[in-house]
Design a protein around this motif. Structure first.
Motif, PDB file in Angstrom:
ATOM      1  N   ILE A 168       0.849  -1.187   0.000  1.00  0.00           N
ATOM      2  CA  ILE A 168       0.000   0.000   0.000  1.00  0.00           C
ATOM      3  C   ILE A 168       0.886   1.239   0.000  1.00  0.00           C
ATOM      4  O   ILE A 168       1.742   1.413   0.858  1.00  0.00           O
ATOM      5  N   LYS A 169       0.673   2.067  -1.020  1.00  0.00           N
ATOM      6  CA  LYS A 169       1.444   3.291  -1.189  1.00  0.00           C
ATOM      7  C   LYS A 169       0.539   4.510  -0.957  1.00  0.00           C
ATOM      8  O   LYS A 169      -0.687   4.418  -1.029  1.00  0.00           O
ATOM      9  N   THR A 170       1.183   5.649  -0.715  1.00  0.00           N
ATOM     10  CA  THR A 170       0.466   6.903  -0.509  1.00  0.00           C
ATOM     11  C   THR A 170       0.854   7.888  -1.601  1.00  0.00           C
ATOM     12  O   THR A 170       2.057   8.106  -1.847  1.00  0.00           O
ATOM     13  N   ALA A 171      -0.136   8.437  -2.276  1.00  0.00           N
ATOM     14  CA  ALA A 171       0.143   9.414  -3.337  1.00  0.00           C
ATOM     15  C   ALA A 171       0.784  10.656  -2.730  1.00  0.00           C
ATOM     16  O   ALA A 171       0.241  11.264  -1.803  1.00  0.00           O
ATOM     17  N   ALA A 172       1.939  11.028  -3.263  1.00  0.00           N
ATOM     18  CA  ALA A 172       2.670  12.169  -2.721  1.00  0.00           C
ATOM     19  C   ALA A 172       2.026  13.496  -3.098  1.00  0.00           C
ATOM     20  O   ALA A 172       2.218  14.507  -2.414  1.00  0.00           O
ATOM     21  N   ARG A 173       1.270  13.487  -4.173  1.00  0.00           N
ATOM     22  CA  ARG A 173       0.614  14.702  -4.660  1.00  0.00           C
ATOM     23  C   ARG A 173      -0.575  14.284  -5.515  1.00  0.00           C
ATOM     24  O   ARG A 173      -0.780  13.094  -5.761  1.00  0.00           O
ATOM     25  N   GLN A 192       0.226   7.683 -13.243  1.00  0.00           N
ATOM     26  CA  GLN A 192       1.392   8.430 -12.776  1.00  0.00           C
ATOM     27  C   GLN A 192       1.864   7.900 -11.419  1.00  0.00           C
ATOM     28  O   GLN A 192       3.076   7.773 -11.183  1.00  0.00           O
ATOM     29  N   ALA A 193       0.919   7.584 -10.560  1.00  0.00           N
ATOM     30  CA  ALA A 193       1.283   7.048  -9.243  1.00  0.00           C
ATOM     31  C   ALA A 193       1.951   5.687  -9.374  1.00  0.00           C
ATOM     32  O   ALA A 193       2.931   5.393  -8.680  1.00  0.00           O
ATOM     33  N   LEU A 194       1.421   4.843 -10.272  1.00  0.00           N
ATOM     34  CA  LEU A 194       2.014   3.522 -10.467  1.00  0.00           C
ATOM     35  C   LEU A 194       3.436   3.649 -11.012  1.00  0.00           C
ATOM     36  O   LEU A 194       4.347   2.937 -10.577  1.00  0.00           O
ATOM     37  N   ARG A 239      -7.013   3.811 -15.212  1.00  0.00           N
ATOM     38  CA  ARG A 239      -5.659   4.364 -15.175  1.00  0.00           C
ATOM     39  C   ARG A 239      -5.662   5.888 -15.148  1.00  0.00           C
ATOM     40  O   ARG A 239      -4.762   6.509 -14.578  1.00  0.00           O
ATOM     41  N   SER A 240      -6.680   6.478 -15.733  1.00  0.00           N
ATOM     42  CA  SER A 240      -6.755   7.939 -15.797  1.00  0.00           C
ATOM     43  C   SER A 240      -7.407   8.574 -14.579  1.00  0.00           C
ATOM     44  O   SER A 240      -7.460   9.803 -14.478  1.00  0.00           O
ATOM     45  N   ASP A 241      -7.905   7.761 -13.652  1.00  0.00           N
ATOM     46  CA  ASP A 241      -8.552   8.314 -12.456  1.00  0.00           C
ATOM     47  C   ASP A 241      -7.567   9.144 -11.642  1.00  0.00           C
ATOM     48  O   ASP A 241      -6.378   8.809 -11.534  1.00  0.00           O
ATOM     49  N   GLN A 242      -8.077  10.207 -11.039  1.00  0.00           N
ATOM     50  CA  GLN A 242      -7.230  11.116 -10.272  1.00  0.00           C
ATOM     51  C   GLN A 242      -7.124  10.664  -8.817  1.00  0.00           C
ATOM     52  O   GLN A 242      -8.132  10.341  -8.181  1.00  0.00           O
ATOM     53  N   LEU A 243      -5.910  10.643  -8.318  1.00  0.00           N
ATOM     54  CA  LEU A 243      -5.666  10.432  -6.891  1.00  0.00           C
ATOM     55  C   LEU A 243      -5.381  11.789  -6.266  1.00  0.00           C
ATOM     56  O   LEU A 243      -4.671  12.613  -6.849  1.00  0.00           O
ATOM     57  N   SER A 244      -5.899  11.984  -5.085  1.00  0.00           N
ATOM     58  CA  SER A 244      -5.580  13.206  -4.342  1.00  0.00           C
ATOM     59  C   SER A 244      -4.329  12.968  -3.509  1.00  0.00           C
ATOM     60  O   SER A 244      -3.946  11.825  -3.230  1.00  0.00           O
ATOM     61  N   ALA A 245      -3.676  14.034  -3.113  1.00  0.00           N
ATOM     62  CA  ALA A 245      -2.490  13.914  -2.265  1.00  0.00           C
ATOM     63  C   ALA A 245      -2.860  13.182  -0.975  1.00  0.00           C
ATOM     64  O   ALA A 245      -3.872  13.484  -0.331  1.00  0.00           O
ATOM     65  N   VAL A 273       0.036  -1.412  -5.039  1.00  0.00           N
ATOM     66  CA  VAL A 273       0.969  -1.908  -6.019  1.00  0.00           C
ATOM     67  C   VAL A 273       1.317  -3.332  -5.618  1.00  0.00           C
ATOM     68  O   VAL A 273       0.918  -3.806  -4.547  1.00  0.00           O
ATOM     69  N   VAL A 274       2.015  -4.056  -6.469  1.00  0.00           N
ATOM     70  CA  VAL A 274       2.511  -5.383  -6.104  1.00  0.00           C
ATOM     71  C   VAL A 274       4.009  -5.440  -6.366  1.00  0.00           C
ATOM     72  O   VAL A 274       4.505  -4.856  -7.335  1.00  0.00           O
TER      73      VAL A 274
END
Length: 481
Positions: free
Chosen positions: A432-437, A443-445, A466-472, A478-479
């Motif tokens: 489990i990762k955290t989006a930095a921005r 882009q996060a992957l 894949r195009s969905d937006q992640l918030s900061a 990920v695997v």
């Protein structure tokens, strides 16, 4: 498809080549699988655990126990129901007529919130409380201890080697009709809402399952949605039911639990676990038990907690590798011969590739009502340290000579595994990762080092595009090894 072969010497024979459920199933008293549960027990069925293995994760097991019992109390028919997570990468959930719900670690990996988990849990509990399984033919959950025999061996050979199931993948999941599935969808919405979850998330998970199936080109969920593919109508129906349930809840805040769930599955194994055996380059390797042997060219194979099977592509011969219980080669051979039901034949002590060994051959007794007679069997037992393994080759008597050389060749190539690359092979795990921005999922992957070729796979795993937006600060999966 491969399953997981683990700790074979500790496992009992489990009625090899005999229908499970028989009162004469030759399990040993010391086996953890020896005692079958009584009807209605909330304990997992030993035969299901033999098929998949138990997934030992206290956090996730506590989740399914707690939410399952909450739903049980709120259900239309409370009972002594049980809830278990099994160690399979298959994306599946199923319920038995006896009142037990099973989730695979594969389906746990694909949930993206507690609410999705709860919706599917309610769906499966609904099959139990609505007595769907008892309204159908209640054939045994496990059709054959030769797991998957019907899927990798022809029906004629399946009959010849024990009168066991001729079709299916070893686990006979009850096939529910559309009306029963619709009823369980309604109950899944009802039960998950009753314990405080947003049931609309259940409909979203249907889309994840559908995308997984489309990406793989084959059904990814043999039990949960196999009777009918996920459809837009079903998605809309569940969404509508969830909206109505939310309105009936009187404005109560319904939980999604995305972050809490993702944190619970951090480190969950993803996909096949090579530590429990894998095939590569025509060879079966077992890193934990440290052995290797070849798979005949072109043959199909399946791996399970109790055995590894190899089947001639036309279903005319079967070779099974398993742990043989016994304190000596003689004792193990006697147990094996009794379990298979062999008649005649002489045992001969020898060596196989430097290992003490015992070989015997004979005809298997035909079961009552069996068509086509019994099989001819060549059993080759090998003692490797304190462990005794057996290669059991089976074919119809008329064609046995054609395959005997292959049976002997596989056993004759059994060897200790010393290749460091194979010994150290590790499974992938969910991280489990955290989006930095603020960024897109792709882009996060990429930022997490995921190759572009796997972005769609990981998008499906995250229940996103894949195009969905992640918030900061947003969590995502990920695997990695």
């Amino acid at each position: 498809m491969k399953f997981s072969l683990r700790r074979l010497p500790a496992l009992a024979l489990l009625g090899l080549l005999l229908p499970l459920g028989s009162a004469t199933s030759p399990t040993t008293a010391s086996s953890p699988l020896a005692a079958a549960p009584t009807q209605g027990s909330n304990q997992p069925d030993p035969q299901v655990i033999a098929q998949f293995g138990l997934y030992n994760n206290p956090t996730l097991q506590r989740l399914i126990d707690e939410k399952g019992q909450q739903m049980n109390k709120a259900s239309d028919r409370p009972g002594q129901y049980g809830f278990t997570i099994v160690d399979s990468p298959i994306i599946n959930a199923f319920a038995t007529p006896q009142g037990h719900v099973y989730f695979t670690r594969g389906i746990m990996a694909h949930f993206n919130s507690e609410a999705q988990f709860a919706g599917v849990l309610g769906h499966e509990l609904g099959h139990i409380t609505a007595r769907h399984g008892q309204k159908q033919q209640t054939r045994g959950t496990i059709a054959s201890v030769l797991l998957g025999i019907g899927s990798i061996a022809a029906p004629r050979l399946a009959q010849a080697i024990g009168g066991v199931v001729q079709q299916g993948a070893g686990l006979y999941l009850l096939k529910y009709g559309r009306d029963q599935e619709r009823e369980s969808d309604k109950l899944g919405v009802k039960y998950s809402t009753k314990i405080g979850y947003d049931a609309s998330q259940m409909a979203d998970f249907f889309q994840t399952l559908q995308r997984t199936e489309q990406a793989s080109g084959s059904p990814a969920v043999p039990g949960f949605l196999s009777s009918h593919p996920n459809s837009a109508d079903r998605y809309k129906t569940v969404k509508g039911l969830a909206a109505q349930a939310k309105q009936n809840a009187g404005g109560a805040q319904l939980n999604v639990g995305r972050d809490s769930y993702l944190r619970m599955i951090d480190g969950l194994p993803f996909g096949e676990d090579p530590r429990q055996g894998f095939v590569e380059g025509g060879v079966f390797y077992h890193p934990d038990l440290k052995f290797r042997f070849p798979v005949p060219a072109g043959w199909k194979s399946q791996n399970s907690p109790t055995q590894f099977q190899m089947a001639e592509p036309n279903g005319k011969a079967l070779l099974v590798f398993l742990g043989a219980p016994g304190n000596s080669l003689d004792e193990a051979a006697q147990n094996l011969a009794k379990g298979i039901g062999l008649q005649g034949g002489q045992a001969q002590k020898t060596t196989i590739n430097g290992f003490p060994a015992l070989v015997f051959e004979g005809d298997q007794q035909a079961q009552q009502g069996q068509q086509g007679g019994g099989a001819h069997v060549l059993a080759q037992l090998i003692q490797d340290g304190q462990s005794i393994y057996a290669f059991v080759g089976l074919a119809a008597p008329a064609s046995f000579a054609t395959y005997a050389r292959q049976f002997q060749g596989v056993a004759g190539s059994y060897a200790r595994l010393t290749d460091a690359d194979k010994l150290n092979r590790q499974s992938e795990k969910i991280r489990i990762k955290t989006a930095a921005r603020a960024m897109t999922l792709s882009q996060a992957l990429s930022a997490a080092g995921v190759p572009t070729s796997r972005h769609e796979e990981l998008a499906i795993l995250n229940g996103m595009q894949r195009s969905d937006q992640l918030s900061a600060g947003m969590l995502y999966k990920v695997v990695s090894r």
